[in-house]
Structures are given as structure tokens and as C-alpha cells.
Motif scaffolding. Structure first.
Motif, short mmCIF file in Angstrom:
data_model
loop_
_atom_site.label_atom_id
_atom_site.label_comp_id
_atom_site.label_asym_id
_atom_site.label_seq_id
_atom_site.Cartn_x
_atom_site.Cartn_y
_atom_site.Cartn_z
N ALA A 142 63.12 25.66 19.53
CA ALA A 142 62.84 24.26 19.86
C ALA A 142 61.80 24.24 20.98
O ALA A 142 61.93 24.97 21.97
N CYS A 143 60.80 23.41 20.82
CA CYS A 143 59.70 23.39 21.77
C CYS A 143 60.14 22.75 23.09
O CYS A 143 60.80 21.71 23.10
N PRO A 144 59.78 23.38 24.22
CA PRO A 144 60.15 22.80 25.52
C PRO A 144 59.49 21.44 25.79
O PRO A 144 59.93 20.73 26.68
N HIS A 145 58.44 21.09 25.03
CA HIS A 145 57.82 19.78 25.25
C HIS A 145 58.74 18.67 24.76
O HIS A 145 59.33 17.95 25.54
N ARG A 146 58.94 18.58 23.43
CA ARG A 146 59.81 17.51 22.93
C ARG A 146 60.68 17.97 21.76
O ARG A 146 61.11 17.17 20.95
N GLY A 147 60.93 19.28 21.72
CA GLY A 147 62.02 19.75 20.87
C GLY A 147 61.69 20.10 19.44
O GLY A 147 62.60 20.38 18.65
N ALA A 148 60.41 20.10 19.04
CA ALA A 148 60.10 20.41 17.64
C ALA A 148 60.46 21.85 17.31
O ALA A 148 60.38 22.74 18.17
N ARG A 149 60.86 22.07 16.06
CA ARG A 149 61.10 23.45 15.61
C ARG A 149 59.79 24.21 15.63
O ARG A 149 58.76 23.72 15.15
N SER A 158 52.66 28.70 18.05
CA SER A 158 52.03 27.41 18.30
C SER A 158 52.92 26.31 17.74
O SER A 158 53.33 26.36 16.58
N CYS A 159 53.25 25.34 18.58
CA CYS A 159 54.15 24.27 18.12
C CYS A 159 53.42 23.38 17.12
O CYS A 159 52.28 22.95 17.37
N PRO A 160 54.06 23.06 15.98
CA PRO A 160 53.37 22.24 14.98
C PRO A 160 53.21 20.78 15.39
O PRO A 160 52.41 20.06 14.80
N TYR A 161 53.94 20.34 16.43
CA TYR A 161 53.94 18.90 16.78
C TYR A 161 52.71 18.54 17.62
O TYR A 161 51.88 17.72 17.23
N HIS A 162 52.54 19.18 18.81
CA HIS A 162 51.39 18.85 19.66
C HIS A 162 50.63 20.10 20.10
O HIS A 162 49.91 20.08 21.10
N ALA A 163 50.87 21.20 19.37
CA ALA A 163 50.06 22.41 19.52
C ALA A 163 50.16 23.10 20.88
O ALA A 163 49.22 23.76 21.31
N TRP A 164 51.27 22.97 21.57
CA TRP A 164 51.43 23.82 22.74
C TRP A 164 51.52 25.27 22.25
O TRP A 164 52.12 25.54 21.19
N GLY A 165 50.96 26.17 23.05
CA GLY A 165 50.89 27.56 22.60
C GLY A 165 51.69 28.49 23.51
O GLY A 165 51.61 28.40 24.73
S1 FES Z 1 57.04 19.14 20.71
FE1 FES Z 1 55.99 21.00 20.79
S2 FES Z 1 54.07 20.54 21.57
FE2 FES Z 1 55.11 18.65 21.51
#
Ligand code: FES
Ligand code: FE2
Length: 399
Positions: free
Chosen positions: A97-104, A116-123
Motif C-alpha cells: 500500500a502506497c504511503p501517499h494514499r494507499g494504492a496497491r 512505482s505507484c500506479p496512482y500518482h507515480a511516487w517512486g
Molecule cells: S497513492 Fe501512491 S502515489 Fe498516490
């Protein structure tokens, strides 16, 4: 380090004594086991916490993460987990789960240089460090060190990978396996190849499915056209291991073992393993079959309700997949085991669940010749803080 030849020879000697005497490893007496343990929703909720969430989970083998950047994911107990082998060869477990907003972060398994997170591309790098924030100027400055991936405890040893589903869990594979660990070292489980996988989604309580792996009493009748054909049903060895003796190993013997009586013990080699198989129960939910050519890894998980469960069967080949093995094809072997479980063991356990759901019959009875079932179910009850109640034996048969 255990000597494999000596370990196997001791097993053969014990088995041959039973062959000669017409006996099997036994408990002292039959045991009446309450059937509500397979149908009670309250117990089921307690088991999910006390038995599953609080135990380290055996999730796979080293060959499932074959090199730097390889990853795999699973969600079997409600916690999304991402396993990644980093560039130092170390296995890391993260909350998927992404530390930004939880996306897988990842699905399935594969290979990646970074995450790389598929939601907002944090790497993130393979060690879970946040490296890049997409359009950082407009997002606003944050302290990146607060946004690394959430780590879960993980250990890889003896070719096995264990994960804890609570970030604060402390465990070690040696501590968990106890005196079973040297056997894991002996099996060379880090030298295996993945063959195939099958998932069983069953209307069966997870413990009822597990029961089918724990005794050979049923081999002759239920498996008469498959494994019952070549095994000595109702002759098995039973050994307990680990803290509180929670793990066990059943040894199921082939009829061909009697032929070893004609060969002097000094001439026995590790090839005596052709005449039996080990079926381990690794607390709380693993059935691990070890035979000369293959390892069958069964993970059993509670389902959505007390009467449902998931079994994931993963078949591995010991050594090289292409190793000549006297005509034994890995994929055929996988299909054979899958079908025996599907059409025979799990067919019958689903039938049993239907009868238990009626909640009319208060007890099942485990015979003396089913000792591992007696101990295993007592262990499960103790784990949720219940005292196993010994039903009066004089009532056996009077349900
Ligand atoms: S939830 Fe992963 S970059 Fe936003
Ligand atoms: Fe079976």
C-alpha cells in the motif's frame, strides 16, 4: 547437520517394525472432538486473530523470488503484502500500500528495478525508500523519510520465507520451527524449481480440510484408485516438533518398503526414500509434503465465513526441473496430486462440512490410529484460550 541417510534409515527401521507387527503409531485412546469447532462463527473469529495473525506465516520458498528485483504479492489474511528481493539479495516484506494514499503498489508477481505507484507515480527503491515524488514542487515539500514503505517482519532461511503480518511481530524461523529446523536444512529447500499452482476455494472449514492431510487411515477406502493403490494405508509414523510440539510429521509408507527387509541395513542409501513420503503439518496452516522428487506446499486459510476456506497448492521440483527422474514428469505429478486432493480428499471434507452444518451431531471421534488429529485440534483450542474437553470415552460410539 543431520545426516540424511541416517535419518531415512531410522524411519525405515521404525516402519518395518510396524509392518512386521501389523501396527501403526498410535495415541493412547480414541478422542471425541466437538464438531462445533468447525461451525462456530465466534471461534472462527478468534482463530483468525490468535492462530493466524499472531503466528508468523510461511509464504513461500527462495525460488519464488529468483533474483534482485523479483517480487510477489499476497493478501491471504487481509493484509496486503509485497515481497521484494533487493539488489543485495535480501528479501524485504512491505505493506502493499502506497504511503501517499494507499494504492496497491504491485499485483501478482514479476520483476522490477524499482517500485512505482500506479496512482500518482511516487517512486520507491527495492529497499522501500521513497526516492521521487511526482511533480514535487506542486505537491509541496515533505520529509521523504516519513514516506518509506511500511516494513513487515520477514526472514529467509533454509530456502523458506516467513512473514509476520504485524509490523511489531518478532519471530525467527529457528524459533518457530524449533527442532524441525535441522530437517528443513537437510531437505535443501533452496534448491527447488516451481512447477505449478492451483487454488481450491471450498465450502469447508479450514481445519476440516487440514484434517485430510493428517492420517493414513483413509488411504485404502477413499484413495483406493490413487495413492491407496501403492501406500500401506493405516500404517504411519507420527513425530512432533517445535515449541509446544505444535508441528508434526506423518510418514506414509509405500507397500514396496517391505522389500528393504531383504537388503542389509549397511547397504541402505538415501534411495530408501523411494518407499515413503513425509507429510509435515507446520503450525498453524501449512501441509508440506516432501518426497524424493517433489515438495508439495499447501497453504490453508480461513475464508469469508466459518464454513469456507482457501487452499493454495504450489508444487515444486527438487533440484533441476529438467533433471532426469525415471520418467516422472513434473507437470503430470502436479496434476496427479491436485486431482487426488480435489476429487477425493476435498470432495469428502466438503461432504463432512455439509453434515456438520446441521449442528446435530456433537462429536466426531478420532481413533488411536489418528494421533496427530487429536494433538493438533487440542493445540488449536489452546491457542484461542479454550481448554480441550475430554469427552467421556465410554460414550464413544454413542453420539
Ligand atoms: S497513492 Fe501512491 S502515489 Fe498516490
Ligand atoms: Fe487423503
Amino acid at each position: 547437520m543431520l545426516n540424511e541417510r541416517d535419518v531415512l534409515a531410522e524411519v525405515v527401521k521404525r516402519a518395518l517394525r510396524h509392518v512386521d507387527a501389523g501396527t501403526t503409531d498410535s495415541a493412547d485412546a480414541p478422542y471425541r472432538h466437538p464438531t462445533w469447532t468447525y461451525t462456530d462463527p465466534e471461534l472462527f473469529e478468534q482463530e483468525k486473530v490468535k492462530i493466524f495473525k499472531e503466528s508468523p506465516q510461511m509464504v513461500g520458498f527462495s525460488c519464488d523470488l529468483p533474483g534482485p528485483g523479483s517480487f510477489t504479492t499476497f493478501d491471504d489474511l487481509g493484509v496486503p503484502v509485497l515481497l521484494v528481493r533487493d539488489n543485495d539479495g535480501k528479501v524485504n516484506a512491505y505493506l502493499n500500500a502506497c504511503p501517499h494514499r494507499g494504492a496497491r503498489l504491485k499485483e501478482g508477481c514479476g520483476k522490477a528495478n524499482s517500485i512505482s505507484c500506479p496512482y500518482h507515480a511516487w517512486g520507491f527503491d527495492l529497499k522501500g525508500k521513497l526516492r521521487t515524488i511526482f511533480k514535487e514542487d506542486s505537491f509541496g515539500r515533505v520529509d521523504k523519510s516519513y514516506y518509506d514503505l511500511v516494513r513487515l517482519p520477514v526472514e529467509e532461511k533454509y530456502g523458506v520465507i516467513y512473514v509476520g503480518l504485524d509490523p511489531d511481530m518478532k519471530f525467527s524461523i529457528d524459533g518457530h520451527l524449533g527442532d524441525l529446523a535441522p530437517y528443513f536444512a537437510m531437505w535443501n529447500l533452496d534448491d527447488m524449481s516451481f512447477v505449478n499452482m492451483h487454488e481450491f476455494h471450498m465450502n469447508t472449514n479450514w481445519k476440516l480440510a487440514l484434517d485430510t492431510f493428517c492420517e493414513g487411515y483413509h488411504f485404502g477406502p477413499l484413495h483406493k484408485d490413487s495413492v491407496g493403490d501403492y501406500t500401506m494405508g493405516n500404517l504411519s509414523l507420527y513425530d512432533r516438533f517445535g515449541p509446544e510440539r505444535r508441528h508434526h510429521r506423518m510418514t506414509f509408507v509405500n507397500v514396496t518398503i517391505a522389500g528393504l527387509k531383504e537388503i542389509p541395513v549397511e547397504q541402505w542409501t538415501t534411495s530408501v526414500f523411494d518407499h515413503f513420503a513425509f507429510v509435515h503439518f507446520i503450525y498453524p496452516n501449512i501441509s508440506l509434503l516432501v518426497s524424493p522428487n517433489a515438495v508439495e506446499f499447501f497453504q490453508l486459510y480461513p475464508g469469508a465465513t466459518v464454513g469456507e476456506h482457501l487452499t493454495r497448492y504450489r508444487c515444486y521440483w527438487r533440484g533441476d526441473l529438467n533433471r532426469p527422474s525415471e520418467g516422472l514428469d513434473p507437470q503430470s505429478h502436479f496434476r496427479f496430486i491436485r486431482d487426488v486432493v480435489d476429487k477425493e480428499d476435498y470432495w469428502v471434507s466438503a461432504n463432512v462440512q455439509k453434515s456438520l452444518n446441521a449442528n446435530i451431531k456433537p462429536y466426531n471421534t478420532f481413533g488411536k490410529n489418528e494421533p496427530s488429529l487429536i494433538d493438533m485440534h487440542k493445540t488449536f483450542l489452546r491457542a484461542v484460550g479454550r481448554t480441550p474437553v475430554e469427552a467421556p470415552l465410554e460414550k464413544v460410539g454413542a453420539d
